[in-house]
Design an enzyme around this catalytic site. Structure first.
Site, PDB file in Angstrom:
ATOM      1  N   LYS A 149       5.110  38.726  -1.842  1.00 53.69           N
ATOM      2  CA  LYS A 149       3.827  38.361  -2.493  1.00 53.69           C
ATOM      3  C   LYS A 149       3.510  39.690  -1.599  1.00 53.69           C
ATOM      4  CE  LYS A 149       2.377  34.554  -3.940  1.00 53.69           C
ATOM      5  NZ  LYS A 149       1.356  32.947  -3.871  1.00 53.69           N
TER       6      LYS A 149
ATOM      7  N   ASP B 133       0.529  38.689 -11.104  1.00 59.99           N
ATOM      8  CA  ASP B 133      -0.352  37.854 -11.011  1.00 59.99           C
ATOM      9  C   ASP B 133      -1.927  38.256 -11.549  1.00 59.99           C
ATOM     10  OD1 ASP B 133      -1.460  35.469  -9.287  1.00 59.99           O
ATOM     11  OD2 ASP B 133      -1.901  37.527  -7.988  1.00 59.99           O
TER      12      ASP B 133
ATOM     13  N   GLU C   6       6.003  39.757  -6.376  1.00 58.18           N
ATOM     14  CA  GLU C   6       4.374  39.750  -7.162  1.00 58.18           C
ATOM     15  C   GLU C   6       4.066  41.301  -7.129  1.00 58.18           C
ATOM     16  OE1 GLU C   6       1.512  36.524  -6.013  1.00 58.18           O
ATOM     17  OE2 GLU C   6       0.762  38.692  -5.417  1.00 58.18           O
TER      18      GLU C   6
ATOM     19  N   ARG D  63       0.969  -1.666   0.287  1.00 59.26           N
ATOM     20  CA  ARG D  63       0.188   0.239   0.272  1.00 59.26           C
ATOM     21  C   ARG D  63       0.802   1.545  -0.104  1.00 59.26           C
ATOM     22  NH1 ARG D  63      -3.481   1.882  -2.932  1.00 59.26           N
ATOM     23  NH2 ARG D  63      -4.537  -0.346  -2.636  1.00 59.26           N
TER      24      ARG D  63
ATOM     25  N   LYS E 151       1.796  25.030  -2.557  1.00 57.44           N
ATOM     26  CA  LYS E 151       0.474  23.978  -2.910  1.00 57.44           C
ATOM     27  C   LYS E 151       0.810  22.783  -2.482  1.00 57.44           C
ATOM     28  CE  LYS E 151      -1.966  28.134  -5.066  1.00 57.44           C
ATOM     29  NZ  LYS E 151      -2.591  28.911  -6.005  1.00 57.44           N
TER      30      LYS E 151
END
Length: 277
Positions: free
Chosen positions: A160, A215, A193, A93, A128
């Site tokens: 950012k 962005d 950004e 597994r 992410k």
């Protein structure tokens, strides 16, 4: 790092023992199993599967037939596993969990990367990722033909929108970043950004960065931004870019496109480990 991730995964699955196998499989029973592919896509995680087997039982024989990066179809056999039947079942597994997910990410990445063929744009992943297994997922991106953005918060400075807002503006964020790098002696690339052309102009006026990320720009705005930047800085596009739109962004001449979907919206490839008789 890979060994540590695999050890944690095995501990999670095995605990104090695989009691299903211990209950019904004789201790000296041996066998052969094959990794059967039941889906179409890019194979990834074969090397990880080998590490899983080695950590479960160094005596298991791992016979690789198809390496990572192979385009596979239903019925293909990636490898054979020979040795203790209990050990094969103990590894089953965990190795499948890694391989199915890594193959799904590699396949999703290849789908995006193929759409960039003939352009100068490179495909990037993001942070992410699934907590605890980021290395495996970013490895799968590379197997699928993408490139890794920074691995984590520590290997690149990325300013950012929240950083800019909390710092009091673009100029303040960049200047404080340079002061920090000088004070600490760290040699890290700096990316910032921007949300619109006005912020871009502020960055161009301030300088002292390596890459500018646009962005949620449209392809038209992105093209204008790249003209303004010229060749002074690396350029990156991000935010809501899909398989339908990625080509139009790449044709602006942007250096990089980052896509979070590579590691958060993929479909795992179906495969199984089957006993051979």
């Amino acid at each position: 790092m890979v060994d540590e991730i695999v050890k944690n995964a095995l501990q999670e699955d095995l605990g104090d023992g695989d009691h299903s196998s211990l209950a019904c499989i004789p201790e000296n029973a041996s066998g052969i199993a094959k990794l059967l592919v039941k889906d179409t896509g890019v194979l990834a995680g074969v090397e990880v599967a080998g590490k899983v087997c080695k950590l479960v039982d160094p005596q298991l024989v791992f016979e690789e037939l198809l390496p990572d990066g192979t385009w596979v179809k239903p019925g293909d056999v990636a490898f054979y596993l020979k040795g203790s039947a209990r050990s094969i079942l103990a590894a089953e597994r965990t190795l499948l969990n890694f391989m199915q997910r890594m193959s799904g990410i590699a396949t999703e990445t290849k789908t995006y990367a193929d759409l960039l063929q003939g352009t100068r744009t490179n495909l990037l992943d993001t942070r992410k990722t699934t907590p605890g297994v980021r290395y495996m997922e970013k490895w799968a991106v590379r197997i699928g033909g993408g490139m890794n953005h920074r691995f984590a918060l520590y290997d690149m400075i990325m300013l950012k929108d929240n950083h800019v807002d909390f710092a009091g503006g673009i100029k303040q964020a960049i200047q404080r970043t340079q002061e920090y790098l000088e004070a600490t002696g760290k040699q890290l690339k700096v990316e910032i950004e921007v949300r619109n052309l006005q912020e871009l102009d502020e960055v161009l006026e301030t300088g002292m960065v390596d890459r500018i990320m646009m962005d949620n720009f449209t392809p038209e705005l992105l093209r204008e931004a790249i003209i303004r930047i010229g060749q002074r800085y690396e350029t990156e596009a991000s935010g809501g870019i899909t398989k339908t739109t990625i080509r139009s962004f790449a044709e602006t001449g942007v250096d990089f496109i980052s896509v979070g979907a590579l590691t958060h919206s993929f479909k795992s490839l179906d495969m199984s480990l089957k006993a051979v008789f």
